[in-house]
Scaffold this active site. Structure first.
Site: not given
Ligand code: MG
Length: 451
Positions: A100, A242, A244, A246
Site C-alpha cells: 500500500s 496511493d 495500490d 484504494d
Molecule cells: Mg492502499
C-alpha cells in the site's frame, strides 16, 4: 514505520522489508496457508507495481499451487480490482501483493475472503496459525495458473455502470483533470476511467515502475507537484492515488491539496443526497465532516475500529449506503465493499457535474476542522490500561472504547489507540479551533507517556 527485519501482522495481512522481514520463503508459506484456508479452491492473485512484486508473485503462485489451488492471475492492478475479481470469479479467496502506502523497500500480502473483503481479524488469526503450524494441504494434479488480463476492464465497467453516475452529463463538462498515480497501480483503472468520463486528463508519475518519485502516501505534503500542475494547466481538479489505488486525495482548481478526509465527506454528500439519507459507516479516527454531511441529509453515521474490514463488515450488517475511511478510502456497496480510488473519483466528478460547482466550492461547502495526528512509543504497562489512564481527562465527554478510547465533545473529539502494526500509541484530535485540537493531543500524549 515498523522495524526493517520484522514481519508485521496487520488486521488482514502481513508486510515487511523485502529480503528482511518479507522473504520469498515467507510469502510462499503464507500463500500455502491461504491455499489451505481456502480449502484448495480458486484464488485470485494481483499485485501493485513494486519491483519486488514479480519475485513475490512467483512465491505466492508456488505456495498456492502446492496446496492444490487454481490461480487466476490478474497482474498489476489496484487492490480493489482484486477484491472485485474474487467475486467475479466466485473464487475462494484472493491475495494482493502490495505494501500500500509504505515506502518502496516494503512489500506485503493482503488476503481477501470469498466475500471480496479482507479477512476479518478472526480469519487473519486462523491464517497465521496455519502459516506458523505448517500443516498445509497437499498438491492436486492439474492445478494451474491462468491469467485474467480483463480484470481492470471489468472493474472500469462496474464503476461506469454505477446508478449514481450520469456519465453523459459528466462527459459534457469536459473536466480538465490531473491524475497523480505516483508510479503505482491505480492508473490501470484510473486513467481509462477519466477517458471514459470525457475528461481531458494529464497523468503525473504515470510510469508503473513502483519506483516512487513522490512520497507514496497521497497526503498534502507529497502533492506539491500535483498542485503546481493543476494550477499551471488550468485544471478543474487534481486527484492523487496511493500505490495500490484504494486511497484518493483531492487538489482543488486553486491548487490547494485539501487532504484525504475530504474524499469520503464529498462522496458521502453525493450519495446521501441521492439516497435521501441512510447510514454511513466510517472508523473512529475519521473527520466529523462526515457527521455534518449526514445531518444535512438526515442520515446517520456509525463508527468502527480502524481497519478497512471493520468498516466493510459494518456496512454489510447495517445496509450502509456509503462508507470508508478518512485516509481517502471511499466504499460504495453498489460497486463492492472495499475502498476504491476509482469509485471515489467518479463520485466526486458526479458531485461537481450534478451541482455545477468547482472543487474549491465543494470543499468550502463542508465545515472546516483542524485535525492533528501524532504518535508516541508505547510506554511500559500501558497496554490494557489506556482507557484507565485517559478516563479522568475525558470525563464529561461521550466516550467509546471499541478501539482504544475515543472521546467526543460538542466542539472536538480525541481518539487514542495502540497501533496494531507499530509499537506506538496513535493520538488524533479534531476541533473547530486549532489550539483546542493541539491542547487535546498534547495532554493525551503527556498522559500516555506517563503510562
Ligand atoms: Mg492502499
Amino acid at each position: 514505520m515498523a522495524g526493517g527485519g520484522r514481519l508485521v501482522f496487520g488486521v488482514s495481512g502481513v508486510r515487511g522489508v523485502v529480503g528482511e522481514g518479507l522473504t520469498p520463503e515467507v510469502a510462499a508459506r503464507f500463500a500455502s496457508a491461504m491455499g489451505t484456508w481456502c480449502g484448495g479452491g480458486c484464488v485470485v492473485v494481483g499485485r501493485d507495481t513494486r519491483p519486488s512484486g514479480e519475485t513475490l508473485r512467483g512465491s505466492v503462485l508456488a505456495g498456492l499451487l502446492a496446496t492444490g489451488c487454481d490461480v487466476v492471475d490478474v497482474g498489476i492492478c489496484p487492490t480493489p480490482t482484486v477484491q472485485l475479481a474474487v467475486r467475479e470469479h466466485g473464487a475462494a479467496g484472493g491475495v494482493v501483493i502490495t505494501a500500500s502506502h509504505n515506502p518502496g523497500e516494503y512489500n506485503g500480502l493482503k488476503f481477501v475472503s470469498p466475500r471480496g473483503i479482507f479477512l476479518t481479524p478472526e480469519e487473519g488469526i486462523q491464517l497465521r496459525e496455519i502459516a506458523e503450524g505448517g500443516a498445509f494441504r497437499g498438491e492436486r494434479p492439474g492445478a494451474r495458473v491462468r491469467e485474467d488480463p480483463q480484470a481492470p476492464g471489468k472493474h472500469l465497467a462496474k464503476v461506469l455502470a454505477l446508478s449514481l453516475l450520469d456519465v453523459s452529463r459528466i462527459r459534457a463538462r469536459e473536466f480538465r483533470v490531473v491524475l497523480d498515480v505516483g508510479n503505482g497501480a491505480g492508473g490501470a483503472v484510473g486513467i481509462p476511467l477519466l477517458e471514459a468520463l470525457g475528461c481531458q486528463a494529464r497523468v503525473l508519475n504515470a510510469e508503473p515502475t513502483g519506483v516512487f518519485s513522490r512520497g507514496p502516501e497521497p497526503v498534502p505534503e507529497n502533492l506539491a507537484e500535483l498542485s503546481r500542475e493543476v494550477v499551471g494547466g488550468g485544471a478543474d481538479i487534481g486527484f492523487a492515488l496511493d500505490p495500490d489505488g484504494d486511497r484518493l486525495s483531492i487538489v482543488t482548481e486553486e491548487g490547494e491539496a485539501i487532504g484525504e478526509e475530504y474524499s469520503l465527506a464529498l462522496a458521502a454528500d453525493l450519495v446521501l443526497s441521492r439516497a435521501g439519507g441512510g447510514t454511513v459507516v466510517t472508523n473512529l479516527s475519521t473527520s466529523r465532516m462526515v457527521e455534518k454531511v449526514a445531518e444535512r441529509w438526515s442520515g446517520r453515521v456509525l463508527r468502527t475500529p480502524v481497519g478497512e474490514v471493520h468498516v466493510s463488515l459494518r456496512m454489510m450488517a447495517d445496509h450502509a449506503v456509503v462508507g470508508g475511511e478518512g485516509n481517502g478510502g471511499v466504499i460504495l456497496p453498489e460497486a463492492h465493499f472495499g475502498r476504491d480510488g476509482a469509485v471515489g473519483m467518479a463520485l466526486v466528478l458526479e458531485l461537481l457535474a450534478d451541482r455545477g460547482i468547482t472543487a474549491s466550492a465543494a470543499a468550502r461547502g463542508l465545515p472546516r476542522y483542524w485535525m492533528i495526528k501524532r504518535k508516541t512509543p508505547v510506554a511500559e504497562g500501558l497496554v490494557g490500561r489506556l482507557a484507565e489512564v485517559l478516563w479522568p481527562f475525558v470525563a464529561g465527554a461521550e466516550v467509546e472504547t471499541s478501539d482504544g478510547i475515543r472521546a467526543a465533545w460538542e466542539d472536538a473529539w480525541l481518539h487514542v489507540r495502540i497501533s496494531g502494526t507499530e509499537p506506538v500509541v496513535r493520538v488524533v484530535a479534531e476541533a473547530e479551533d486549532r489550539s483546542r485540537a493541539e491542547a487535546l493531543v498534547e495532554e493525551a500524549l503527556r498522559l500516555v507517556s506517563q503510562g
